[in-house]
Scaffold this motif. Structure first.
Motif: not given
Length: 688
Positions: A634-646, A654-665
């Motif tokens: 069971k995982c909490s996914w980072f938002d990797v669908e919105n480039l720029g915001r997620g 190099l990839i940076s993820v926004n730790k405050n935005r989780l994917l609603k899925s």
């Protein structure tokens, strides 16, 4: 020799001669002509006398090598009568020495070429370009590897103040070395009592300080690589130079007052020349020098970093001086730092013209150290590395380029000749030296302790080859072993019910709500290959009814629909009971585990990892995201669908993820066969 080892050693003789075989997934093909002897054995010979120290023989190493050379000659010319435990026959065993693996000081002791002074590079030999500096010397001249008409060759001001017209040197072959040997006389082996031996034109030439004893072997002159450059120590020294210069670490910094006076002497980079103001010498700040806040941020990132179990040592212990200095890194720490952490640590703190070549150097080492690498990839690295070193020459002072930095230009060429570097570096040898040191119990007689411990280890090793029913060094489990699954415990023939990993510790009962139960059930049905035809069939039926919102309807109705479909087949006796149980759905009471080993990774829940020094809770899935048991994550996914915001991807990938935005899925569960491990490092430039 045991029967199993004998069988493996017969591969060269019994292989199919009509087939070709790839080595380490490279593009190079082995043919019959590549083997000069039918019955050869590759083994490792280690000479502890090569360890540097006050009692090291140094140039007199050949005194200790003479018995070994005599045995190697016998193994090549005559051979040794050996018993084959597999075929139970006798045969003549022949062996050859492939190459030597050593650090750079020992390179000089074995090869006879001095690795210090004006001819310190054994690959460039007499064409080594050394610039005399106030502190030792700098090995520049990397423009020689550029195309002959490249514009940087005529740019004297940006480099060493000279126009470059020379071409890249060609390494010496065995015949070339023997030709050099004919021009000077060999010095007598052993230490001379009284006056110290002096080098002159009669007993030395260019960088040669003695003739290598290995050339007395009949085949040595024909080998393409005689002595390997050690990537482990080269990485460590290059990483030390970068860290010391960027963070101005005393004793490691190459940008000193003497280095700036070298620029004055060479009449280049006027902006960096020291200036006398009010009776004091002022040194201008260079563009590659980090600010104080940047040093603190980098140290804070390393101090807070948690890596997966077994990936890296506790690097936070290397942060010193109240979070402003990094020191005491081990060789493997430098290996991980320069290949993985350097791009993340320096991002946003350096100008683009400084950051880009450092990242290129980092990616070069990372690609070079791949376990499987093709000749085409090595040729690409061979073309790129001169440009990277030339960019660094235009930025850093000449003192930065010691011989270890210069040797980087030869690494890809050498790997293209003899294969991946991970089979030719010093890591296994250094670890074995640590084992030998552990044998010492009486410090007054360390050699005797090592010899006695080595003999005992060899006896136990020989005996353990015949013991297959107990744990030995040959069948010892790996750190994250997930293959020891007893077949008797598997009650189902369905692949989805066959666990791929192992749990750590016991489980606690957990009650799933209806939503979680439906999510798990749908994901398993959707990703189980034997049910793909049912997935396609259901989507086609929904499209015929109404082509709108097919995916949403499929997710809501598929579990009930396939249950009805399989139930009809099961009543006719055309369906396996386990498949019927699968489509009926899981129990709402499940076992909850906090640790699991699968796919060679050790996973912990985020709660279990919180108070640990390691981070084992990162999960990555490639692609779009009763009696029988299925393990799911069971995982909490980072938002990797919105480039720029997620998430963001910079120009270096190099990839940076926004730790405050989780994917609603609703897809919060994944199968154990899909997971890979990642770990995250906080970006000190961006708090999110």
């Amino acid at each position: 020799m045991c029967r199993k080892t004998s069988k493996d050693m017969r591969w060269h003789k019994e292989r199919d001669a009509t087939k070709t075989y790839r080595v380490n997934d490279c593009d190079r093909i082995i043919d019959d002509d590549a083997l000069s002897r039918e019955e050869e054995d590759d083994t490792f010979l280690e000479d502890e006398n090569a360890i540097p120290g006050p009692t090291s023989p140094g140039i007199n190493m050949h005194v200790y090598l003479q018995p070994l050379i005599e045995e190697l000659k016998e193994l090549w010319d005559v051979g040794v009568k050996t018993y084959d435990a597999y075929s139970k026959t006798n045969f003549i065993l022949r062996a050859s020495l492939l190459w030597t693996i050593n650090d750079f000081p020992a390179y000089a002791d074995f090869s006879g070429w001095s690795t210090k002074g004006y001819y310190a590079c054994p690959c460039c030999h007499k064409e080594t370009k050394r610039t005399s500096l106030m502190h030792k010397g700098g090995y520049l001249g990397h423009r020689r590897w550029l195309p002959i008409n490249h514009k940087w060759r005529n740019d004297a001001n940006s480099f060493d103040g000279k126009i470059e017209k020379d071409v890249a040197p060609v390494p010496l072959s065995g015949d070339d070395v023997l030709q050099h040997y004919s021009r000077f006389s060999q010095v007598k082996y052993g230490k001379i009592v009284g006056n110290k031996r002096k080098r002159d034109a009669s007993n030395s030439l260019f960088g040669w300080k003695k003739k290598s004893i290995f050339f007395t072997l009949p085949y040595w002159r024909k080998l393409k690589i005689l002595h390997n450059l050690d990537v482990m120590h080269i990485e460590k020294n290059v990483s030390d130079n970068i860290l010391g210069t960027l963070m101005s670490i005393q004793g490691k910094n190459k940008d000193t007052l003497k280095a700036r006076l070298d620029l004055v002497k060479m009449k280049i980079r006027d902006k960096l020349h020291p200036k006398v103001l009010d009776g004091k010498v002022r040194v201008p700040i260079a563009i590659y020098t980090l600010r104080s806040d940047a040093k603190v941020a980098i140290c804070r990132m390393l101090a807070k970093m948690k890596s997966p179990n077994g990936y890296l040592s506790n690097i936070s212990r290397c942060v010193k001086d109240n979070g402003k200095k990094i020191s005491c890194l081990k060789s493997h720490d430098h290996h991980v730092f320069i290949e993985q952490l350097l791009p993340l640590a320096l991002r946003g703190f350096l100008p683009k013209e400084v950051y880009d070549p450092l990242i290129e150097l980092s990616f070069f080492f990372r690609d070079l150290c791949y376990k499987n690498i093709s000749v085409g990839q090595l040729e690409e690295l061979e073309k790129k590395i001169p440009y990277t070193l030339c960019k660094l020459e235009m930025i850093f002072p000449p003192a930065f380029f010691d011989v270890m930095v210069h040797l980087v230009v030869h690494l890809a060429t050498e790997a293209k000749t003899v294969g991946p570097v991970r089979y030719r570096w010093m890591y296994p040898i250094e670890r074995y030296l640590r084992t030998l040191k552990s044998y010492i119990r009486n410090r007054a007689h360390p050699e005797g302790c090592i010899a006695k411990g080595y003999l005992a280890d060899e006896c136990l090793t020989f005996c353990s080859r015949y013991m297959s029913d107990i744990d030995t060094k040959f069948n010892r489990k790996v750190r994250n072993d997930d293959e020891d699954i007893e077949e008797d415990t598997i009650k189902s023939n369905l692949e989805v019910f066959r666990p791929l990993g192992q749990t750590i510790g016991g489980s606690t009962p957990k009650h799933l709500d209806h939503l979680e139960c439906d999510q798990i059930h749908f994901y398993i049905l959707q990703n189980y290959d034997p049910l793909l035809k049912f997935v396609q069939k259901h989507k086609l039926e929904l499209e015929k009814e109404c082509p709108r919102n097919v995916e949403r309807k499929h997710k809501e109705q598929f579990s009930k629909w396939i249950q009805n479909q399989v139930q009809k087949i099961y009543k006719l006796g055309c369906c396996d009971k386990d498949l019927y149980n699968l489509v009926c759905g899981p129990s709402r009471v499940v076992g909850h585990h906090t640790a699991y080993i699968v796919n060679g990774f050790r996973f912990h829940t985020s709660d279990r990892s919180e108070n640990r020094e390691t981070q084992n809770s990162g999960v990555m899935v490639r692609g779009d995201p009763g009696e029988n048991h299925v393990f799911v994550f069971k995982c909490s996914w980072f938002d990797v669908e919105n480039l720029g915001r997620g998430y963001k991807v910079d120009e270096h990938g190099l990839i940076s993820v926004n730790k405050n935005r989780l994917l609603k899925s609703d897809d919060v569960f994944v199968l154990e066969s899909q997971v890979e491990q990642v770990f995250y490092i906080e970006d000190e430039n961006n708090e999110n």
